[in-house]
Design a protein around this motif. Structure first.
Motif, PDB file in Angstrom:
ATOM      1  N   ILE A   1       0.862  -1.184   0.000  1.00  0.00           N
ATOM      2  CA  ILE A   1       0.000   0.000   0.000  1.00  0.00           C
ATOM      3  C   ILE A   1       0.898   1.235   0.000  1.00  0.00           C
ATOM      4  N   GLY A   2       0.637   2.139  -0.926  1.00  0.00           N
ATOM      5  CA  GLY A   2       1.330   3.426  -0.877  1.00  0.00           C
ATOM      6  C   GLY A   2       0.443   4.383  -0.096  1.00  0.00           C
ATOM      7  N   THR A   3       0.921   4.889   1.027  1.00  0.00           N
ATOM      8  CA  THR A   3       0.055   5.727   1.858  1.00  0.00           C
ATOM      9  C   THR A   3       0.257   7.208   1.533  1.00  0.00           C
ATOM     10  N   GLY A   4      -0.721   8.014   1.908  1.00  0.00           N
ATOM     11  CA  GLY A   4      -0.759   9.402   1.464  1.00  0.00           C
ATOM     12  C   GLY A   4      -0.133  10.393   2.433  1.00  0.00           C
TER      13      GLY A   4
ATOM     14  N   ARG B   1      10.981  13.726  21.091  1.00  0.00           N
ATOM     15  CA  ARG B   1      10.164  12.540  20.895  1.00  0.00           C
ATOM     16  C   ARG B   1      10.071  12.206  19.418  1.00  0.00           C
ATOM     17  N   ASN B   2       9.587  11.045  19.100  1.00  0.00           N
ATOM     18  CA  ASN B   2       9.382  10.678  17.704  1.00  0.00           C
ATOM     19  C   ASN B   2       8.087  11.327  17.199  1.00  0.00           C
ATOM     20  N   ASN B   3       8.207  12.133  16.146  1.00  0.00           N
ATOM     21  CA  ASN B   3       7.048  12.847  15.601  1.00  0.00           C
ATOM     22  C   ASN B   3       6.783  12.444  14.151  1.00  0.00           C
ATOM     23  N   ASP B   4       6.980  11.166  13.871  1.00  0.00           N
ATOM     24  CA  ASP B   4       6.925  10.698  12.482  1.00  0.00           C
ATOM     25  C   ASP B   4       5.515  10.615  11.901  1.00  0.00           C
ATOM     26  N   ASN B   5       4.512  10.545  12.752  1.00  0.00           N
ATOM     27  CA  ASN B   5       3.120  10.425  12.274  1.00  0.00           C
ATOM     28  C   ASN B   5       2.911   9.196  11.380  1.00  0.00           C
ATOM     29  N   LEU B   6       3.137   8.043  11.971  1.00  0.00           N
ATOM     30  CA  LEU B   6       2.905   6.791  11.239  1.00  0.00           C
ATOM     31  C   LEU B   6       1.418   6.609  10.963  1.00  0.00           C
ATOM     32  N   TYR B   7       1.045   6.011   9.805  1.00  0.00           N
ATOM     33  CA  TYR B   7       1.860   5.487   8.726  1.00  0.00           C
ATOM     34  C   TYR B   7       1.733   6.362   7.490  1.00  0.00           C
ATOM     35  N   LEU B   8       1.849   7.688   7.697  1.00  0.00           N
ATOM     36  CA  LEU B   8       1.801   8.602   6.553  1.00  0.00           C
ATOM     37  C   LEU B   8       2.999   8.354   5.645  1.00  0.00           C
ATOM     38  N   SER B   9       2.798   8.636   4.363  1.00  0.00           N
ATOM     39  CA  SER B   9       3.891   8.699   3.394  1.00  0.00           C
ATOM     40  C   SER B   9       4.823   7.486   3.470  1.00  0.00           C
ATOM     41  N   SER B  10       4.223   6.297   3.479  1.00  0.00           N
ATOM     42  CA  SER B  10       4.988   5.062   3.669  1.00  0.00           C
ATOM     43  C   SER B  10       4.645   4.035   2.604  1.00  0.00           C
ATOM     44  N   VAL B  11       5.590   3.129   2.411  1.00  0.00           N
ATOM     45  CA  VAL B  11       5.310   1.882   1.703  1.00  0.00           C
ATOM     46  C   VAL B  11       4.969   0.893   2.807  1.00  0.00           C
TER      47      VAL B  11
ATOM     48  N   TRP C   1       4.752  18.248   3.446  1.00  0.00           N
ATOM     49  CA  TRP C   1       4.796  18.925   2.144  1.00  0.00           C
ATOM     50  C   TRP C   1       3.814  18.346   1.114  1.00  0.00           C
ATOM     51  N   ASP C   2       2.876  17.525   1.534  1.00  0.00           N
ATOM     52  CA  ASP C   2       2.047  16.765   0.582  1.00  0.00           C
ATOM     53  C   ASP C   2       2.896  15.737  -0.156  1.00  0.00           C
ATOM     54  N   PHE C   3       3.854  15.166   0.541  1.00  0.00           N
ATOM     55  CA  PHE C   3       4.689  14.119  -0.065  1.00  0.00           C
ATOM     56  C   PHE C   3       4.023  12.754   0.128  1.00  0.00           C
ATOM     57  N   THR C   4       3.151  12.449  -0.793  1.00  0.00           N
ATOM     58  CA  THR C   4       2.503  11.144  -0.745  1.00  0.00           C
ATOM     59  C   THR C   4       3.491  10.050  -1.136  1.00  0.00           C
ATOM     60  N   ALA C   5       3.214   8.847  -0.655  1.00  0.00           N
ATOM     61  CA  ALA C   5       3.936   7.649  -1.127  1.00  0.00           C
ATOM     62  C   ALA C   5       2.962   6.773  -1.905  1.00  0.00           C
ATOM     63  N   THR C   6       1.918   7.416  -2.452  1.00  0.00           N
ATOM     64  CA  THR C   6       0.886   6.670  -3.174  1.00  0.00           C
ATOM     65  C   THR C   6       1.307   6.330  -4.603  1.00  0.00           C
ATOM     66  N   GLN C   7       2.441   6.832  -5.028  1.00  0.00           N
ATOM     67  CA  GLN C   7       2.840   6.688  -6.436  1.00  0.00           C
ATOM     68  C   GLN C   7       3.010   5.207  -6.813  1.00  0.00           C
ATOM     69  N   PRO C   8       2.827   4.911  -8.121  1.00  0.00           N
ATOM     70  CA  PRO C   8       2.879   3.515  -8.570  1.00  0.00           C
ATOM     71  C   PRO C   8       4.181   2.817  -8.176  1.00  0.00           C
ATOM     72  N   MET C   9       4.065   1.522  -7.896  1.00  0.00           N
ATOM     73  CA  MET C   9       5.226   0.729  -7.477  1.00  0.00           C
ATOM     74  C   MET C   9       5.477  -0.359  -8.510  1.00  0.00           C
TER      75      MET C   9
ATOM     76  N   SER D   1       8.029  19.726  -5.058  1.00  0.00           N
ATOM     77  CA  SER D   1       6.915  20.203  -4.246  1.00  0.00           C
ATOM     78  C   SER D   1       5.842  19.120  -4.178  1.00  0.00           C
ATOM     79  N   GLY D   2       4.691  19.479  -3.642  1.00  0.00           N
ATOM     80  CA  GLY D   2       3.576  18.539  -3.567  1.00  0.00           C
ATOM     81  C   GLY D   2       3.066  18.098  -4.934  1.00  0.00           C
ATOM     82  N   TRP D   3       3.503  18.786  -5.991  1.00  0.00           N
ATOM     83  CA  TRP D   3       3.147  18.303  -7.328  1.00  0.00           C
ATOM     84  C   TRP D   3       3.897  17.021  -7.663  1.00  0.00           C
ATOM     85  N   GLY D   4       4.977  16.859  -6.918  1.00  0.00           N
ATOM     86  CA  GLY D   4       5.707  15.618  -7.055  1.00  0.00           C
ATOM     87  C   GLY D   4       6.928  15.733  -7.928  1.00  0.00           C
TER      88      GLY D   4
END
Ligand SMILES: O=C(O)c1cc(C(=O)O)c2c(n1)C(=O)C(=O)c1cc(C(=O)O)[nH]c1-2
Ligand SMILES: [Ca+2]
Length: 703
Positions: free
Chosen positions: A269-272, A289-299, A321-329, A403-406
């Motif tokens: 799953i590519g998360t947003g 502290r860890n401020n990673d905000n799981l599971y955003l922007s992850s494979v 930054w709107d850095f999604t990880a939803t892009q095709p794999m 940018s967020g446009w990718g």
């Protein structure tokens, strides 16, 4: 719902199999069956490589038109067509499904899920759909308004339908479902609108929900979902006492990549991105502290049967930054350091090309494929980006690249099994980000918490865009992690790619060209006018031994970003199409540029404040479909030229629902009379710029 009779008889005449007879065994052996394009990326591994080679480097210049199918809408098409046994299944805007005879373009049936057009107010990026999936005689579409519908492939009749999400919330679905092992997988969209993303699996036959995985943790308690087992771990990376996410859900919407991995038995799953983008507003970071905000922007890897968490790799920890990880794999096996490694290849928005170990989500390597300013690299030991400390734009605005446009967005990349190269439609599009101290959540609008300054208004925008935004086709070596070649392209909104055994790469450009490149060198071997951009991934298939190349042709979609401002075809609202090419086909039609002059706009007395309010509301409620600086992407009316602009009353009637049945949503809940008049004044200003520019050109002495 419209039906065309005779679909079944036609199919059975050309093929003994019942339509869309796709199952696990057939999908696992897709490489032995290159005539068909049975799933989104052709095979489970989604490398978008066609083993068909009848169309090749020697003869590609002889491609002509096999057929062209007209859809019912002018809106954007992002779908990858699916072809099984001579029948093509594809979606157009508003999630309308078309079944077409793949040899001649004859319509077999159309299924219209009748998406309420008000749904458009929840969609960031036009009323688009990335296509269908097929399984065991049925075609599955996920509708923009959040339903999953199973359709009988023989006749286009609905078999079952499930609402997959809370329709009172600003969710949409644009992604294509995937099918494997009797389940249909689907995610959703809406991170900018205030949702909590998740992925669901439904039984293909009954439509029963099998499992659900929430991308962000529920601060209120477990959900009774597959994600519960990792909820505590995820919660530790969020601020549970403060932040917009407590109300909105935090985003993470998984709106594109969902890849079934038969070798490691994983659903990838590519998360947003986070909602809102700005992490300090979303979930204020806590020092030390860890401020990673799981599971955003992850494979994220889960068990395909149960949704149980397996592993993850977070590409952008604490995404802001709107850095999604939803892009095709792409799933493949690469020889790295002398051994065969099962890897996942990913070129997400954040600008790094990742090679990830499919057995444990470990990072094998990451290198920038486009200029990157937010990080200087990825630490191979920790797998974390080495961030530029200013990039989080909290103390001062920062020019973020990409940018967020990718660096790369949803437009599918492909990989050639002949060259080993990955072909990426790249966007080099830096943007200034600044914290938005006046942030308020607005229903029915984009919510980022970011003052995202792109361009000046008016004619200056065009020059700025030309200079700043660069698109290119990049051939990338994933083993060496380096560029093999690149071809510069106009604008940044160019289409997905297809690699073939003919030694070719196919791609559409934002100005409506369709090209074939030599996969080894990037030499352009074929370059024609496709009528409109082919945004999605081109595909190739064959019927009775004849190879075809299929692409879509539409305006709209992401072209509102910049393409519209650069395009010569602005305002050209012709119907979207599927164009299919073959060797010895008909000549490519000549399509003259449509002249569409701007009428003299009305003079509207407006204060500076009013114009600013109009500009702001335009960007919140209109830009998504009608384009930046009020320059339409061509799929929706160019507001600078609409007759409704001329008088305030008819303009207001349209904004308040007069054209609701044609797809213009009713905005009366959000835009009061004075807001509408301010928007009209703003657009009239943009129209005056265009009008004056055209007059100047008209009266300029001929050189
Ligand atoms: O966060 C989200 O929920 C979401 C959804 C979508 C979408 O569904 O199309 C896009 C994006 N984000 C996005 O960030 C983005 O750049 C984007 C481009 C496109 C497109 O269709 O061209 N969709 C989306
Ligand atoms: Ca987004």
């Amino acid at each position: 719902m419209a039906l065309a009779a005779g679909a079944f008889s036609l199919i059975s005449a050309t093929n003994p199999r019942r339509p869309a007879a796709v199952d696990q065994a057939r999908l696992e052996q897709a490489d032995a069956d290159p005539a068909n394009w049975m799933t989104h990326g052709r095979t489970f591994n989604e490398d978008r490589y066609s083993p068909l080679g009848a169309i090749n480097r020697q003869n590609v210049s002889k491609l002509g038109v096999a057929w062209s199918y007209e859809m019912r809408e002018s809106r954007g098409v992002e779908a990858t067509p699916i072809v099984v046994d001579g029948v093509m299944y594809i979606t157009s805007a508003w999630s309308i499904v078309h079944a077409i005879d793949a040899t001649n373009g004859k319509e077999l049936w159309v299924y219209d899920p009748e998406v309420p057009r008000i749904t458009g107010t929840k969609a960031c990026c036009d009323a688009i759909s990335r296509g269908v999936t097929v399984w065991n005689g049925k075609v599955y579409v996920a509708t923009l308004d959040g339903r999953l519908v199973a359709i009988d492939a023989r006749n286009g009749r609905k078999v079952w339908e499930q609402v997959t999400l809370d329709r009172s919330k600003p969710y949409t679905i644009t992604g294509a479902p995937r099918a494997a092992r009797g389940l249909i997988y689907i995610g959703n969209s809406g991170s900018e609108y205030g949702v909590r993303g998740f992925v669901s699996a439904y039984d293909a036959e009954t439509g029963k929900l099998r499992w659900r995985f929430y991308i962000t943790p529920n601060p209120k308690g477990p959900d009774g979902a597959a994600s519960d087992s990792v909820r505590d771990r995820a919660l530790e990376t969020w601020n549970t006492a403060a932040g917009e996410w407590l109300r909105s859900g935090g985003g993470g919407a998984s709106w594109d990549a969902l890849v079934f991995d038969k070798e490691t038995n994983t659903l990838w799953i590519g998360t947003g991105n986070g909602g809102p983008w700005n992490r300090e507003l979303r979930s204020p970071s806590i020092p030390g502290r860890n401020n990673d905000n799981l599971y955003l922007s992850s494979v994220l890897g889960v068990d395909p049967d149960t949704g149980a968490y397996k592993c993850h790799y977070q590409e952008t920890p604490g995404e802001t930054w709107d850095f999604t990880a939803t892009q095709p794999m792409i799933l493949t096996t690469l020889k790295i350091g002398g051994s065969d490694r099962r890897v996942l290849l990913h070129a997400p928005k954040n600008g790094f090309f990742y090679v990830i170990d499919r057995t444990n989500c470990g990072l094998i390597s990451a290198k920038p494929f486009v200029p990157v300013s937010w990080a200087t690299g990825v630490d191979p030991k920790s797998g974390r980006p080495i961030e530029n400390p200013e990039a989080r734009f909290q103390s001062a605005p920062f020019l973020v690249s990409p940018s967020g446009w990718g660096g790369h967005n949803w437009h599918p990349m492909s990989m050639s099994r002949q060259t080993g190269l990955v072909y990426i439609p790249v966007r080099d599009a830096p943007v200034h980000y600044a914290a938005d101290p006046a942030f308020v959540h607005r229903e029915g609008s984009y919510n980022t918490g970011t003052a995202y300054t792109a361009f000046p208004e008016g004619p200056a925008a065009r020059e700025m865009i030309r200079k700043l935004l660069k698109g290119y086709l990049l051939a990338w070596d994933p083993v060496q992690q380096k560029e093999a070649w690149r071809v510069p392209l106009p604008g940044i909104d160019n289409g997905g790619t297809l690699a073939t055994a003919g030694g070719l790469v196919f791609q559409g450009t934002v100005d409506g060209r369709l090209r074939a490149y030599n996969a080894r060198t990037g030499a352009i071997l074929w370059d024609i006018d496709n009528g409109a951009p082919a945004f999605g991934g081109p595909i190739s298939y064959s019927v009775k031994g004849r190879q075809y190349l299929a692409v879509t042709a539409s305006f709209g979609t992401p072209a509102y970003l910049t393409g519209a401002i650069l395009s010569t075809k602005v305002g050209d609202m012709r119907k979207s199409r599927v164009n299919v090419y073959r060797l010895g086909g008909a000549p490519i039609p000549k399509r003259p540029v449509v002249e569409n002059p701007t009428p003299e706009p009305p003079v509207i007395a407006a204060s500076e404040e009013m114009l600013q309010a109009g500009s702001l509301n335009y960007s919140h409620y209109c830009l998504g479909c009608h384009g930046m600086s009020a320059v339409s992407g061509g799929a929706t009316p160019d507001l600078r030229r609409t007759p409704y602009l001329q008088d305030g009353e008819s303009f207001r009637a349209v904004v308040h629902g007069a054209l609701a049945t044609s797809g213009m949503p009713n905005f009366s809940a959000w835009l009061k009379d004075a807001d509408v008049e301010a928007i009209r004044a703003y657009i009239a200003g943009r129209a005056r710029d265009a009008f004056q520019e055209e007059q100047k050109r008209k009266h300029a002495p001929v050189k």
